[in-house]
Design a protein around this motif. Structure first.
Motif, mmCIF file in Angstrom:
data_model
loop_
_atom_site.group_PDB
_atom_site.id
_atom_site.type_symbol
_atom_site.label_atom_id
_atom_site.label_comp_id
_atom_site.label_asym_id
_atom_site.label_seq_id
_atom_site.Cartn_x
_atom_site.Cartn_y
_atom_site.Cartn_z
ATOM 1 N N ASP A 475 0.816 -1.210 0.000
ATOM 2 C CA ASP A 475 0.000 0.000 0.000
ATOM 3 C C ASP A 475 0.853 1.265 0.000
ATOM 4 O O ASP A 475 0.334 2.366 0.146
ATOM 5 N N ALA A 476 2.185 1.111 -0.142
ATOM 6 C CA ALA A 476 3.060 2.280 -0.194
ATOM 7 C C ALA A 476 2.901 2.950 -1.555
ATOM 8 O O ALA A 476 3.170 2.345 -2.587
ATOM 9 N N ARG A 477 2.454 4.186 -1.554
ATOM 10 C CA ARG A 477 2.190 4.870 -2.812
ATOM 11 C C ARG A 477 3.126 6.056 -2.979
ATOM 12 O O ARG A 477 4.284 5.894 -3.302
ATOM 13 N N SER A 478 2.648 7.261 -2.776
ATOM 14 C CA SER A 478 3.503 8.415 -2.986
ATOM 15 C C SER A 478 4.583 8.483 -1.917
ATOM 16 O O SER A 478 4.382 8.075 -0.779
ATOM 17 N N VAL A 479 5.748 8.978 -2.322
ATOM 18 C CA VAL A 479 6.853 9.158 -1.389
ATOM 19 C C VAL A 479 7.235 10.633 -1.374
ATOM 20 O O VAL A 479 7.049 11.346 -2.363
ATOM 21 N N SER A 480 7.772 11.083 -0.279
ATOM 22 C CA SER A 480 8.201 12.472 -0.172
ATOM 23 C C SER A 480 9.511 12.658 -0.927
ATOM 24 O O SER A 480 10.247 11.697 -1.196
ATOM 25 N N LEU A 481 9.811 13.894 -1.241
ATOM 26 C CA LEU A 481 11.066 14.197 -1.909
ATOM 27 C C LEU A 481 12.250 13.817 -1.028
ATOM 28 O O LEU A 481 13.284 13.346 -1.515
ATOM 29 N N ARG A 482 12.081 13.980 0.273
ATOM 30 C CA ARG A 482 13.165 13.597 1.200
ATOM 31 C C ARG A 482 13.410 12.095 1.157
ATOM 32 O O ARG A 482 14.565 11.654 1.113
ATOM 33 N N THR A 483 12.339 11.314 1.171
ATOM 34 C CA THR A 483 12.487 9.848 1.096
ATOM 35 C C THR A 483 13.143 9.441 -0.202
ATOM 36 O O THR A 483 14.012 8.552 -0.232
ATOM 37 N N ALA A 484 12.727 10.089 -1.300
ATOM 38 C CA ALA A 484 13.320 9.782 -2.602
ATOM 39 C C ALA A 484 14.802 10.123 -2.616
ATOM 40 O O ALA A 484 15.622 9.373 -3.165
#
Length: 585
Positions: A475-484
């Protein structure tokens, strides 16, 4: 031979395809060495040519599979929809995942089976390897909901192993050893799988009708995607996979693939052939085999059983990663499992095509660092004075053009075939054209980051780092820019270094490096941006697939059950470490 080529035709097609791919790559290699080295090629010229031939062969091979599939005639699905003679267990292994999503899909499948009057032919077994006590408690509560479904008691079973020895393969092996004698067949699903009752019936009937059939693999379609990355992957799965699988089916014959889920096995054949060895030594080289499915298919074929893929069986679904980070995490496990197969290439008694499948799976990952080495070698050659054609930067563009043509040919062939066989209408008619071009564009932009992730995985394994079997966050969808950024900062650093080096040492060659280096430089932004789009997914027309435009009843049913369950406070037990799965004999 029903629904396939005769053995002699399969062998001839394999020989012709392998010969054609080898001939294309050798010809390209000779032309390349002449282009870059002239009459006096140096050692660096030969290194680049060998790398080009090695990487090019597998690229051409994959392209040929898609082209063959785009011309292959559509065949009727195996089996029929009559009442199955054999009894089937539907196995759902789970591991630290959202149980409500998984169990609601099981409830939807069970409702269809019961509605067709086949409750006595199909049982469901949820095989938990969950290690989290919190998730285990949620599984117990979700199972309580599941027990309220029609005819569930006595037909739907759950058990949780305290020690997940052998991971998924060991989980299934444990079921076969304990309860396999009660069933003729087993449909093996993943936690994110969903399957129409008609598909399950057709699979069971295929087993009834062909007593030599040991395993039948369907081609699952990705559904439920919400992000830009996820919907692009779902579109590719729904639009291209059928044709690529048709080509693969013709080449594989009765020594086909097993992808570990959305397939049916003959329990007797599986029990007698598929005991997996534990490789000597420590992971990542030794230990339990991670990519067990390829090995099980090879062992079944060695035992004389047919292993077949049928892309025409409709109603087989799964979910996919919604962002590149989750994709890379799953890909890391597959990479380690596939590289383990090098120790099995010489295993006694295996069929030729099983060995080739092992080699193909290994090269699917090794080819990424080989492309990287080719890039580095080309950078080095660009700095050598009087290096033939490289003085004008011809060879990099020639490589890029060859790769582009090889990758695009099967996609355009499929697009053309879809216009004539009605497939394009299912994908929104004219809307399929911009979707195909958008998929090509996005996959091209993502390619440098994916190459970097795969190359890192190969190097980690070669240096002895074990990636294990991390739980999938489906269910992990959008990620933050920091995580990326935290996941891909090193790709950016490498890209900055490459650009800076070329700007100083060989500025004339910088333009052909930029198409690779710029997407790598922007990897965090690309990962973040491609994970967005969840809020607009319902209104998006790009990457539209039949599962969105005309959802089948079981997709709608599973979604409705999940909403209903989540709208109420879970009730039931507080702990259920073990609920018996042992079915009556």
């Amino acid at each position: 031979m029903r629904n396939g080529a005769f053995p002699g035709q399969t062998a001839l097609l394999r020989l012709l395809t392998l010969t054609f791919a080898a001939a294309i790559c050798l010809t390209a290699g000779l032309a390349f060495i002449d282009l870059i080295g002239g009459n006096r090629p140096g050692w660096l010229d030969w290194v680049r040519t060998i790398l080009l031939v090695l990487t090019g062969f597998w690229l051409v091979w994959g392209s040929m599979t898609g082209i063959i599939g785009s011309f292959a005639p559509k065949r009727r699905p195996r089996g029929d929809l009559k009442r199955p003679e054999g009894k089937t267990a539907v196995l759902v292994p789970i591991y630290n995942e959202d149980p409500y999503e998984t169990f609601s899909r099981i409830a939807a499948m069970n409702r269809q089976i019961v509605a067709r009057g086949l409750a006595d032919r199909f049982h469901f077994a949820i095989l938990s390897d969950t290690t989290s006590l919190e998730v285990a408690a949620e599984e117990a509560n979700a199972f309580e909901w599941l027990m309220r479904e029609p005819d569930a008691p006595g037909r739907v079973f759950y058990r949780r192993r305290e020690r997940n020895v052998g991971r998924k393969a060991g989980n299934i092996e444990d079921f076969v050893a304990r309860s396999g004698g009660a069933y003729d067949y087993a449909i093996i699903l993943d936690a994110d799988s969903l399957m129409e009752a008609d598909a399950m019936v057709a699979m069971a009937r295929s087993m009834d009708l062909d007593k030599d059939l040991g395993l039948l693999q369907t081609v699952p379609v990705v559904i439920g995607a919400r992000t830009t990355f996820g919907r692009m992957m779902a579109f590719s799965s729904a639009y291209y996979s059928k044709y690529f699988s048709r080509g693969a089916a013709l080449l594989q014959g009765n020594q086909g693939p097993y992808w570990g889920h959305n397939a049916i096995v003959r329990v007797r054949a599986f029990a007698s052939c598929c005991g997996l060895p534990v490789l000597s030594g420590k992971p990542p080289y030794g230990g339990h085999i991670l990519s067990h499915d390829y090995v099980e298919a090879a062992l079944l074929a060695r035992g004389g059983w047919k292993v077949v893929v049928d892309p025409e069986i409709a109603g087989s679904y799964e979910q996919g990663p919604e962002n590149l980070i989750e994709y890379a995490k799953r890909d890391r496990r597959w990479c380690q499992g596939n590289l383990q197969h090098r120790r099995l290439l010489a295993a006694p008694g295996l069929k030729f095509w099983s060995r080739f499948t092992f080699l193909q799976g290994i090269m699917a990952y090794v080819v990424s660092p080989l492309w990287l080495l080719l890039l580095v070698a080309s950078l080095g050659a660009s700095l050598v004075p009087d290096n033939g054609g490289d003085r004008w930067g011809v060879s990099p563009w020639a490589i890029a053009a060859g790769v582009a043509v090889t990758l695009l040919l099967p996609k355009f062939a499929i697009l053309l075939r879809g216009a004539f066989d009605g497939t394009n209408r299912l994908f929104g008619g004219w809307r399929v054209i911009p979707s195909v071009f958008a998929e090509i564009l996005l996959s091209t932009i993502i390619a440098p980051a994916l190459l970097a992730f795969q190359s890192r995985a190969v190097f980690q394994i070669l240096f002895g780092f074990d990636g294990g079997w991390p739980a999938t966050e489906r269910d992990a969808r959008s990620v933050s820019l920091r995580t990326a950024f935290e996941a891909s900062w090193w790709i950016t650093i490498v890209a900055i270094g490459a650009i800076a080096f070329m700007a100083m040492a060989g500025p004339d060659f910088l333009p052909w490096l930029l198409p690779v280096a710029v997407p790598a430089l922007l990897a965090p932004v690309i990962i973040w941006a491609s994970s967005l789009g969840e809020e607009q997914a319902d209104k998006a027309w790009l990457y539209a697939a039949p599962s969105e435009l005309a959802p089948t009843p079981i997709i709608a049913e599973a979604d409705a059950i999940l909403v209903q369950w989540r709208s109420h406070d879970p009730v039931g037990v507080t702990a259920m470490d073990s609920v018996g799965i042992h079915a009556p004999a």
